[in-house]
Write a protein that holds these residues in place. Structure first.
Motif, short mmCIF file in Angstrom:
data_model
loop_
_atom_site.label_atom_id
_atom_site.label_comp_id
_atom_site.label_asym_id
_atom_site.label_seq_id
_atom_site.Cartn_x
_atom_site.Cartn_y
_atom_site.Cartn_z
N SER C 557 0.85 -1.17 0.00
CA SER C 557 0.00 0.00 0.00
C SER C 557 0.90 1.23 0.00
O SER C 557 2.12 1.15 0.15
CB SER C 557 -0.88 0.02 1.25
N TRP C 558 0.28 2.35 -0.14
CA TRP C 558 0.97 3.64 -0.08
C TRP C 558 1.66 3.81 1.27
O TRP C 558 2.81 4.22 1.35
CB TRP C 558 -0.06 4.72 -0.34
N LEU C 559 0.96 3.42 2.33
CA LEU C 559 1.54 3.52 3.67
C LEU C 559 2.77 2.64 3.78
O LEU C 559 3.80 3.02 4.35
CB LEU C 559 0.50 3.15 4.72
N ASP C 560 2.67 1.46 3.19
CA ASP C 560 3.78 0.52 3.19
C ASP C 560 4.99 1.14 2.50
O ASP C 560 6.12 1.03 2.95
CB ASP C 560 3.32 -0.74 2.44
N TYR C 561 4.73 1.83 1.39
CA TYR C 561 5.79 2.50 0.65
C TYR C 561 6.45 3.57 1.52
O TYR C 561 7.66 3.70 1.58
CB TYR C 561 5.21 3.10 -0.64
N LEU C 562 5.60 4.34 2.21
CA LEU C 562 6.13 5.39 3.08
C LEU C 562 7.06 4.79 4.13
O LEU C 562 8.15 5.29 4.39
CB LEU C 562 5.00 6.15 3.77
N LYS C 563 6.61 3.70 4.73
CA LYS C 563 7.41 3.06 5.78
C LYS C 563 8.74 2.58 5.20
O LYS C 563 9.78 2.71 5.83
CB LYS C 563 6.65 1.89 6.38
N PHE C 564 8.65 2.07 3.97
CA PHE C 564 9.88 1.62 3.30
C PHE C 564 10.85 2.78 3.17
O PHE C 564 12.03 2.67 3.47
CB PHE C 564 9.52 1.03 1.93
N LYS C 565 10.34 3.93 2.74
CA LYS C 565 11.22 5.08 2.54
C LYS C 565 11.83 5.54 3.87
O LYS C 565 12.98 5.96 3.93
CB LYS C 565 10.44 6.25 1.91
N TYR C 566 11.04 5.46 4.93
CA TYR C 566 11.49 6.02 6.20
C TYR C 566 12.33 5.07 7.02
O TYR C 566 12.92 5.46 8.02
CB TYR C 566 10.31 6.62 6.97
N LYS C 567 12.37 3.85 6.57
CA LYS C 567 13.34 2.93 7.18
C LYS C 567 14.74 3.51 7.03
O LYS C 567 15.59 3.38 7.90
CB LYS C 567 13.25 1.56 6.50
N GLY C 568 14.95 4.17 5.89
CA GLY C 568 16.24 4.81 5.63
C GLY C 568 16.59 5.83 6.70
O GLY C 568 17.74 5.92 7.15
N VAL C 569 15.62 6.57 7.13
CA VAL C 569 15.86 7.60 8.15
C VAL C 569 16.20 6.93 9.47
O VAL C 569 17.11 7.35 10.19
CB VAL C 569 14.62 8.51 8.28
N TRP C 570 15.45 5.86 9.77
CA TRP C 570 15.72 5.13 11.02
C TRP C 570 17.13 4.57 10.99
O TRP C 570 17.90 4.69 11.96
CB TRP C 570 14.70 4.01 11.19
N GLU C 571 17.51 3.99 9.84
CA GLU C 571 18.85 3.41 9.71
C GLU C 571 19.90 4.49 9.91
O GLU C 571 20.91 4.28 10.59
CB GLU C 571 19.01 2.75 8.34
N TYR C 572 19.66 5.63 9.34
CA TYR C 572 20.60 6.76 9.49
C TYR C 572 20.74 7.13 10.96
O TYR C 572 21.84 7.32 11.49
CB TYR C 572 20.09 7.93 8.66
#
Lengths: 228, 499, 803
Positions: C557-572
């Protein structure tokens, strides 16, 4: 003793009117239609007044957010025939919507024109009813009575209750009115004018401080700080 | 020529007969009252005051104008009645009762205007339950109540003898008259003497009460510092004077109308009242001038701006109507009636016309009309030129011209009328003129808020005007009804004719 | 639960004692309202109160909001104190979101047109049916080899939405991703790109500057991020010991001008000339920052290229051509004023020269804007406290590459329909306003399908009549608007989006603070109607189209996509220990992100020159090599340059210089200039259905008959010449059309210019907006900037006369 007062810094003010909208959403003040505004019947408790003119060929503009002045010597309280408007022990000029007979004498007596009358039975356009704030102190007012700015008395109550719950006394800055809270330029201050250490009483003593129509002797508890 | 009244066997006969004209008038008035009531109840009280032209800047309109106006109108009746009782002015004695009734009616109508003015008439009792003693409105309500009681008492003691007579002659209305006499039916000489004494005392109280009433009414406005023009020391005396003038004028108008309806009202009475009016009108003019001059000469900003607007602005017609038609024209008419050199013998109903006077008036009227016509032309030419504000100036000029012309034509008309009618016309103009003055005093200051609000407007709505007319109709209807209850003017046979 | 508060504690504590005295008086007479509310009075305000953090979308600033909800209804919107853009403050637009959400005329589910276009004959359809039918149509287009004939117009793409649309088009096979930047304010990014190498809006350190020289941007009315600028104004005035000086260069006496220390009135479109006149004084008097110019700029002095060819320096150009006397002649500003402001600007550092639409959306806009930005380099205000900042984005996960089949590859490889980046519009990224013509015959090919997201071309392009004429010829139109705007009114399908208070979306802030900040928009209330977030709709369309298009969207879903993108921020955050949220797992991080509504990574680090000056020379370029290379790449000949109506030649072309402004229309027939502007209460063209904003229009002219309306400001002298009085109904007419509106005599207007605000004049868009006021776009001539293809909103000549 407490004496609530407000200071509005006109140098900071950007005439954005965020205060006007904040007041409307906080206090369930209905929006004014084009017709109501044209007839000067629109309800607005916190209204930004503007003077824009050319003075000797130079443009000048002054904007004043105008809440109720909560005068120390309020002409409205003096003339109200039924004590529907009264000054409470903390200096707020309150309006008792259940007692008001709608004679509009207070409106005639207020030099600041802050009072608005409910010319029509309040009604809400369909789905707009959803966003009405259901807090008991901000119920929409009935037809045929006068209403105005209350210094967000519900917020004062809430802050007091919070202080009681935290077993402490009220501190300067505990009470934040809706217009003050949203004011992006932080031009609005609220607090106890009796407390000489409060921010408002310090600002009210500033050289820039003045009050509207001071010559009438109403002694408003809303101070303005001049521009420039 | 003998008057028809004198052919009647008893003045009480008329009480029980209803001719078609009377019935017609009652029906028309009922319709007007009904219409007013409809607008008040089914529009104003159900939808809110939004149906009026008032707004947050102009929070008082026609209703309060009329309230103030009618409180003022009540003055004439009481003062004349008091003069009759107190000073024993015999020529006023027969109309004293009528004057009292007129005062009572005016006060009651004033209260009706309060009723239709407030937003929550359902809460009017709060005035008594929660009355705020610092409010001039509460003072005024109090004095009005007291004054009403006083006027009613005067009316009662002045009418009682006739009521008892009615009680005896019209058995059908026994209960009504019993109620109206309050059971006090003693008409012995001693009782009547006592009535007269009481009336004297009441009259003695009435005069200061009247001053208090009109001053307090003035102070509803005059104690408010938020409005230029209201907040003036002159306002209370001005209100007393304009109450006297308008009240007296209304009484004269009513008497002239009664005379036309074949009720016995002596010509002398009317003329004497007219003279009194002539003395009082300039006093009113003086007060207005004093106020205007004091403000305009030093140019007190807030007030001067307001007066300038009054004289040349939105309500320009109202101001000049008040001045030219309501003050100047009546003075000229009344002066003409008394100063027209060779008065014709008393039998002649129409005074001899002065050619020079009429020609002069005609010239004034013609000039005024020409000026109005020119101002239309002016309006067109000037607006195309680069003179800002020229348009409104030409409108102001037109309004002044129209009033000038109207005043001159009315004067001309008066010179062609019988004297009584002439006095009546002059009084009617005064009555209307004072209404205009009340409008100016109450409404115009609202248009000049002290803070920079957008320009305020006040345009009375049809509903509002019709409600006001309904209240007027109610007043006249009341009189028509009372006319069938007891003789409105004391029947002449009670008093020996004096001259 | 931290920020989530219930009011129960409050009510218990105060009880009848606190609320009672006054409340008792208030209870009566309100029955009709509470019946509408559908809840008993005892219940009201007592329970079910929550505070939900989210992000505003009444403009693209990205302010954090806290929404009070009671029993699932949003009742108040306030600022989120944790969000660094607005710090708990909120402008009027943001607070009025309630009326946007609860607009009675929202579209309540997918609609399919059944009657003729614009006849408002709609059939309510299910999402399944709508997706299937639109998907089939799009699949067919692909199968016919016409994938590139799909044009996607988009407007307010926040956070990942813009990239997501791009991804969809790439996978589908169309190069025609047409954002609205060319009718927005793309002049600034292009000028930054040409001089400083970064193609976006600049951040400014407003709070620490000492001198603000603002050209043609409504600093405290219509610029962004609105609330941040308003806060900055307050701070510059009285929030610190030193009161900064603010100079507003503006055609009309705006609120920004009124609240500034000085208002400089210029002829429309001559802001660049003023900037160059100021530069002249600064250079001539040696007031510029010599160290910065020497170390970090290119092309200031004369230089020779690799081939040994000599080039003139910008310094000489300015000294030769742009004297204050010349600038005064062009702009109408007195020479003394120019000289004084130049001296003040150069000696009251840090100083900021900023500019926006009034300066940049002109026929000479990009050059104007370059000249203004050059002032910052002159006084060394690039990347210093109190100067210009370059915004950093959040460290998001990289997208997996798009899966493309042959159709996509061919399609995406086709030339763009809008000629962006061609000889016609060399620097343009998008040319939105001309889609009407391009899509219906004047382009390289005709458009076969139009998807429209969060934009309303039938209202908001200059000479909007063109779009109304063209729309009939476009065979298939789908909009995603939750409101029946002018464009949706003419659509074939409406797939209504959730409003911003009902959907998931990230919101990376508008360039401003410099350091990365991102807010999380989360549903404040459950969607009121049968609407769907457009991100989800695109994914479902992709699924329906199938094949590689679907393969490009490997998320649920769109929300799933958002979470995918923000995993990057968490990793950072995990890696560096930086950022405002630290959490062991991504789920915890996300929960905290939801709870706060914002993630930030302060502070801004100065001196990262490679990031700040990513030009070819790694310096601030007074001579734009980017522009030179673009011209070379496009093989621009003398004829091509002449076709662009450029007056400059050779080196001057690539330097900030003044191109004479062109106004459309015969001055004999149309003697006045039309200036258009935005109000604080304008909500970027989408506020007309919000009564709270409608009723506040026009405070700068004293609210005289301006509420809920449109007006034209005329100088009293001009009005007198024309025989026009205050409040007269007048026609404002240009060579392309005329509108009727009300004249307002305003001494703050120039004698040669009339001003009309945007906002009203809708023919659709719900009961509050419809048939109210007038839309100046019907009068504006469609002129464009020479380089950037920017719509010129201030270049039209008009005449006005009584209606």
């Amino acid at each position: 003793m407490t004496r609530w007062g407000m200071v509005i810094d006109l140098d900071k003010c950007t005439a954005c009117q965020a205060c006007s909208v904040a007041c409307k959403t906080e206090n369930n003040v209905p929006f004014g239609t084009q017709e109501q505004w044209a007839q000067e019947r629109a309800p607005a408790w916190q209204r930004v007044l503007g003077v824009v003119e050319s003075v000797n060929g130079k443009m000048q503009a002054h904007f004043y957010p105008r809440p109720c002045m909560h005068c120390e010597n309020p002409p409205c309280v003096l003339v109200c025939p039924v004590q529907a408007t009264y000054k409470d022990e903390e200096g707020i000029v309150q309006q008792d919507y259940q007692r008001c007979i709608g004679c509009r004498y207070c409106m005639a007596a207020c030099p600041y024109g802050v009072r608005v009358f409910n010319w029509k039975r309040p009604s809400v356009e369909e789905t707009h009813a959803n966003y009405l704030n259901p807090a008991p102190l901000t119920r929409p007012r009935p037809v045929g009575v006068v209403e105005k700015c209350t210094f967000c008395v519900q917020r004062i109550q809430r802050a007091k209750a919070k202080a009681v719950a935290e077993e402490r006394s009220l501190r300067d800055g505990d009470i934040v009115t809706a217009c003050q809270q949203t004011c992006p330029a932080s031009a609005i201050y609220f607090g106890d004018l009796e407390d000489s250490n409060s921010q408002v009483s310090q600002l009210a003593r500033s050289r820039r401080a003045f009050r509207l129509l001071e010559e009438l002797g109403t002694r408003p508890q809303v101070y303005y700080l001049s521009e420039g | 020529m003998r008057r028809s009244v004198q052919q009647r066997s008893s003045p009480l006969d008329g009480l029980t007969s209803f001719n078609p004209a009377y019935v017609g008038a009652v029906v028309v008035l009922l319709a007007l009252v009904g219409m007013g009531a409809y607008f008040v109840v089914f529009r104003q009280w159900t939808q809110g005051l939004a149906v009026t032209g008032m707004n947050n800047r102009v929070s008082w309109g026609l209703e309060i104008v009329n309230f103030v106006y009618f409180v003022g109108l009540s003055a004439g009746g009481i003062i004349i009645a008091a003069m009759a009782h107190l000073l024993g002015m015999k020529e006023f004695k027969p109309i004293a009762r009528f004057a009292e009734l007129l005062a009572i009616a005016c006060i009651i109508l004033a209260l009706f205007f309060i009723l239709i003015s407030v937003g929550r008439p359902d809460r009017l009792l709060n005035l008594f339950i929660h009355g705020n003693w610092t409010s001039p409105l509460v003072w005024d309500v109090t004095i009005i109540t007291a004054y009403l009681a006083l006027a009613m008492a005067m009316g009662y003691f002045g009418t009682r003898r006739d009521l008892v007579k009615c009680l005896e002659t019209i058995p059908r209305r026994h209960r009504l008259y019993k109620l109206l006499t309050l059971g006090y039916t003693d008409t012995s000489e001693a009782a009547l003497k006592r009535d007269d004494r009481i009336l004297k005392v009441l009259s003695f109280v009435a005069i200061p009460s009247a001053v208090a009433l009109h001053s307090l009414t003035a102070w509803i406005l005059g104690l408010v510092k938020a409005k230029a023009l209201w907040h003036s020391t002159l306002l209370a005396p001005l209100f007393v004077v304009s109450a006297l003038v308008s009240g007296l004028a209304l009484l004269i108008v009513a008497l002239v109308v009664m005379r036309a309806l074949k009720v016995e009202v002596r010509k002398d009475t009317v003329l004497k009242l007219g003279k009194l009016l002539l003395l009082l009108i300039p006093l009113l003019g003086y007060f207005l001038f004093a106020e205007l001059f004091t403000v305009m000469y030093p140019g007190v900003p807030k007030e001067a701006r307001l007066f300038a607007d009054m004289m040349l602005g939105k309500f320009v017609v109202v101001f000049w109507f008040n001045l030219l038609v309501g003050l100047v024209a009546p003075i000229v008419i009344l002066l003409y009636i008394w100063l027209a050199p060779a008065r014709a013998p008393a039998t002649a109903a129409v005074p001899k016309r002065s050619f020079a006077f009429q020609a002069g008036t005609l010239v004034i009227a013609a000039l005024a009309i020409a000026a109005v016509a020119y101002s239309f032309q002016l309006g067109r030419t000037v607006t195309t030129a680069v003179v800002p504000g020229a348009f409104s100036l030409s409108i102001a000029g037109r309004a002044i011209g129209v009033n000038f012309a109207a005043a001159a034509l009315l004067v001309l008309l008066a010179t062609r009328l019988p004297v009584v009618a002439g006095v009546g016309l002059a009084s009617a103009l005064v009555v209307l003129g004072v209404l205009a003055e009340r409008f100016n005093v109450v409404v115009v200051p609202f248009l000049f808020p002290f803070l920079p609000y957008p320009p305020a407007v006040y345009v009375p709505t049809v509903e509002e005007v019709l409600s006001v007319i309904g209240v007027y109709a109610l007043g006249i209807l009341g009189f028509l009804v009372l006319a069938k209850v007891f003789p409105l003017v004391e029947p002449g046979d009670h008093h020996a004719e004096g001259s | 639960m931290g920020i989530r508060v219930t009011r129960r504690t409050f009510v218990k504590a105060t009880g009848a004692a606190a609320a009672g005295v006054v409340a008792l008086h208030l209870l009566g007479g309100t029955k009709p309202i509470f019946r509408l509310l559908g809840r008993s009075e005892a219940q009201a305000g007592a329970e079910g109160e929550r505070l939900v953090p989210s992000v505003c979308l009444q403009c693209p600033a990205g302010c954090g909001i806290l929404v009070t909800t009671v029993n699932g209804r949003a009742v108040k919107i306030e600022g989120n104190p944790l969000h660094p853009i607005n710090e708990g403050k909120l402008c009027p637009k943001g607070q009025s979101g309630l009326q946007f959400l609860y607009d009675p005329d929202r579209i309540r589910g997918p609609l399919k047109r059944v009657g003729p276009r614009g006849a408002e004959q709609w059939q309510q359809v299910s999402w399944e049916q709508a997706i299937a039918e639109v998907g089939d149509r799009l699949r067919q287009l692909r199968e016919n080899g016409e994938a590139h004939k799909l044009v996607f117009l988009s407007g307010r793409n926040r956070g990942q939405m813009g990239g997501f649309i791009g991804r969809f088009l790439k996978a589908y096979g169309s190069p025609n991703d047409v954002g609205h930047s060319s009718i927005c304010a793309d002049g600034s990014p292009q000028a930054h790109y040409l001089t400083q190498g970064f193609k976006s809006y600049a951040g400014y350190d407003w709070f620490n500057t000492n001198y603000v020289l603002c050209f043609g941007g409504g600093f405290i009315e219509a610029w962004r991020p609105t609330t941040l600028l308003l806060r900055a104004h307050g701070h510059l005035r009285r929030g610190r010991p030193v009161r900064a000086k603010i100079v507003q260069v503006d055609t009309r006496f705006s609120i920004s001008a009124a609240k500034a220390d000085e208002w400089v009135s210029v002829k429309p479109g001559t802001d660049g000339a003023l900037a160059l006149g100021i530069a002249h004084v600064i250079i001539k008097e040696g007031l510029y920052d010599k160290q910065f110019v020497q170390e970090h700029t290119f092309g200031f002095e004369a230089w020779s290229d690799d081939k040994g060819e000599k080039h003139e320096g910008w310094k000489d150009l300015v000294l030769q051509k742009y004297s204050p006397e010349w600038a005064s002649e062009v702009t109408g500003v007195p020479v003394e004023t120019i000289v004084r402001i130049a001296r003040e600007f150069a000696t009251t550092r840090p100083a900021i020269a900023a500019g926006e639409r009034g300066a940049s959306m002109q026929t000479n806009g990009v050059y104007n804007r370059m000249a203004i930005h050059a002032l910052n380099a002159l006084v060394g205000s690039i990347d210093v406290p109190g100067g210009v900042l370059v915004q950093k984005g959040p460290p998001l996960s990289a997208d997996p590459s798009v899966v493309q089949d042959e159709i996509s590859k061919t399609g995406a490889g086709q030339p763009r329909i809008d000629y962006a980046g061609t000889k016609r519009y060399p620097m343009a990224g998008k040319v939105y306003q001309n889609i009407a013509e391009f899509a219906t015959g004047q382009g390289p090919y005709e458009a076969k399908a139009l998807l429209i997201y969060y934009t309303n071309p039938l209202f908001s392009v200059p000479d909007v009549a063109r779009f109304h004429r063209a729309i009939e010829k476009i065979p298939f139109i789908v909009t995603f608007s939750p409101f029946m705007d002018e464009t949706s009114h003419m659509a074939d399908y409406i797939l209504p989006d959730d409003t911003y208070l009902e959907r998931w979306q990230d919101d990376v802030i508008y360039p401003s603070l410099g350091y990365p900040v991102v807010g999380l928009r989360q549903p404040v209330v459950t969607p009121l109607y049968d609407t769907m977030t457009t991100g989800d709709v695109l994914m479902r369309l992709a699924k329906n189209i199938g094949g590689t298009v679907n393969d490009s969207f490997p998320w649920e879903s769109w929300l799933d996509y958002l979470k995918f993108k923000y995993k990057g921020v968490w990793e950072y955050s995990q890696k560096t220990g930086k950022g405002s949220i630290q959490a062991a797992t991504f789920d915890d991080w996300w929960a905290e992100f939801r709870r706060r509504g914002v993630w930030a990574d302060p502070p801004y680090t100065f001196g990262e020159w490679a990031r700040v000056l990513p030009t070819d020379s790694k310096r601030f370029e007074f001579f734009s090599q980017k522009l030179e290379h673009t011209f070379e790449k496009l093989k621009m000949t003398e004829t091509d340059i002449a076709a662009l109506k450029l007056e400059a030649r050779h080196d001057e072309l690539f330097m900030p210089h003044y191109e004479p402004i062109r106004y459309a229309g015969d001055p004999q027939v149309y003697p006045l200039l039309l200036n258009t502007y935005k109000l604080m209460t304008h909500a970027e063209g989408r506020g007309a259905n919000v009564p709270w904003l409608q009723e506040l229009h026009g405070v700068h002219v004293g609210h005289k008959g301006t509420r809920w309306s449109t007006w034209v400001e005329v100088h009293p002298d001009t009005a007198a010449e024309l025989g026009i009085h205050n409040g007269d109904e007048v026609w404002v007419e240009s060579q392309v059309g005329r509108i009727k509106t009300v004249a307002l005599l305003f001494p703050g207007a120039r004698r040669d210019v009339v001003n009309i605000p945007f906002e009203n004049g809708h023919t659709s868009y719900g009961r509050w907006a419809k048939e109210r006021g007038a839309n100046p776009n019907w009068v504006l001539v469609n002129e464009a900037d020479i380089l950037g293809g920017l719509a010129a909103f201030f270049s039209t000549r008009v005449r006005i006369y009584k209606a």
